[in-house]
Design a protein around this motif. Structure first.
Motif, short mmCIF file in Angstrom:
data_model
loop_
_atom_site.label_atom_id
_atom_site.label_comp_id
_atom_site.label_asym_id
_atom_site.label_seq_id
_atom_site.Cartn_x
_atom_site.Cartn_y
_atom_site.Cartn_z
N ASN A 10 29.80 -10.19 -8.06
CA ASN A 10 28.75 -9.88 -8.86
C ASN A 10 27.70 -10.55 -8.48
O ASN A 10 27.53 -11.74 -8.31
N LEU A 16 23.23 -11.03 -9.26
CA LEU A 16 22.12 -10.72 -10.08
C LEU A 16 20.77 -10.96 -9.59
O LEU A 16 20.66 -11.64 -8.56
N SER A 26 29.21 -5.45 -7.14
CA SER A 26 28.25 -5.07 -8.04
C SER A 26 26.93 -5.75 -8.00
O SER A 26 26.91 -6.82 -7.79
N ASP A 49 23.35 -6.31 -10.50
CA ASP A 49 23.04 -6.30 -11.97
C ASP A 49 21.28 -6.50 -11.74
O ASP A 49 20.85 -7.53 -11.15
N ILE A 84 17.83 -7.07 -13.43
CA ILE A 84 17.15 -7.30 -14.97
C ILE A 84 15.69 -7.54 -14.63
O ILE A 84 15.08 -8.00 -13.50
N MET A 103 25.45 -0.51 -8.99
CA MET A 103 24.15 -1.11 -9.69
C MET A 103 23.91 -0.88 -11.13
O MET A 103 23.94 0.37 -11.61
N ASN A 104 23.64 -1.70 -11.56
CA ASN A 104 23.40 -1.64 -13.21
C ASN A 104 22.11 -2.31 -13.45
O ASN A 104 21.55 -2.99 -13.03
N LEU A 105 21.28 -1.64 -14.32
CA LEU A 105 19.83 -1.81 -14.69
C LEU A 105 19.82 -2.34 -16.31
O LEU A 105 20.40 -1.67 -16.90
N HIS A 106 19.18 -3.53 -16.58
CA HIS A 106 19.12 -3.93 -17.80
C HIS A 106 17.53 -4.47 -18.30
O HIS A 106 17.27 -5.08 -17.21
N GLU A 153 21.04 -15.63 -18.46
CA GLU A 153 21.95 -14.47 -17.92
C GLU A 153 23.06 -14.91 -17.21
O GLU A 153 24.12 -14.50 -17.02
N ARG A 188 27.42 -14.36 -17.79
CA ARG A 188 28.37 -13.63 -17.04
C ARG A 188 28.77 -14.53 -15.74
O ARG A 188 27.79 -15.37 -15.37
N TYR A 237 28.58 -14.66 -12.69
CA TYR A 237 27.54 -14.37 -11.45
C TYR A 237 28.23 -15.02 -10.00
O TYR A 237 28.42 -16.28 -10.34
#
Length: 206
Positions: A78, A80, A106, A108, A110, A144-147, A161, A165, A167
């Motif tokens: 994970n 960030l 993965s 993230d 942000i 990949m996640n976008l926030h 953040e 989580r 990370y």
């Protein structure tokens, strides 16, 4: 981590009048260097030597630079990446993507926006974040996640953040201004480095 993946490693001793000049000359002699990686020092004496070594290297613009604030990394599942939109921030996306792929992890991304940002501008910020990711990677990978994160203080929001989580690493781009003075990579980066218990990789593209 490198040994586990059979990454070739070797040691070499070079001599020069200063550490920075020795490193710069070595990079001049090797066109294959893609990233010069340092470990953030622990003590004050080591910090002074680190500062006087890395500042001339940054000014030379000879190579991409990474500085790892190592608080223990067992895996890279994970990651960030705070995205401000600057030059080095975009490089951080590329670095995080490569690291995540190596560990099937993965990422993230942000982007911090004001607490009172209206819904329309909120959507614009998400579109902007998507555009940055696509430009850097040609698409948005499935891992990949976008926030968009609301917060009036970006450094505090990023630190929060990392607390919410588990990370394994924060990859953050350097400030784009001059590297001298109290904050080598910018005040925001320094606050995140000090405020989180997660390992941090600070990157600067050249």
């Amino acid at each position: 981590h490198a040994v586990e993946r059979n990454v070739p490693m070797y040691a070499k001793t070079v001599t020069n009048s200063t550490l920075s000049e020795g490193i710069i000359n070595e990079i001049h002699n090797d066109n294959n260097v893609r990233l010069l990686l340092f470990k953030w020092p622990v003590g004050e004496k080591e910090q002074a030597l680190f500062d006087e070594t890395i500042e001339p290297i940054i000014r030379s613009g000879i190579c991409n630079i990474g500085v790892l604030v190592d608080r223990g990394i067992d895996r890279l599942e994970n990651i960030l990446v705070p995205v401000g939109g600057g030059y080095h921030s975009k490089f951080a996306i590329q670095v995080a993507d490569s690291l995540a792929k190596a560990d099937n992890g993965s990422v993230d991304l942000i982007r911090i926006v004001d607490e009172d940002l209206d819904d329309e501008l909120y959507e614009d910020q998400m579109a902007f974040l998507q555009e940055i990711a696509i430009v850097q990677l040609e698409n948005i990978p499935g891992n990949m996640n976008l926030h968009i994160v609301r917060g009036n203080d970006p450094a505090s929001a990023i630190i929060e953040e990392t607390q919410q989580r588990d990370y394994d690493l924060v990859v953050i781009g350097s400030y784009e201004g001059d590297s001298h003075g109290k904050y080598l990579f910018g005040e925001l980066v320094d606050r995140v480095r000090r405020g989180t218990s997660t390992s941090v990789l600070i990157v600067r593209q050249h």
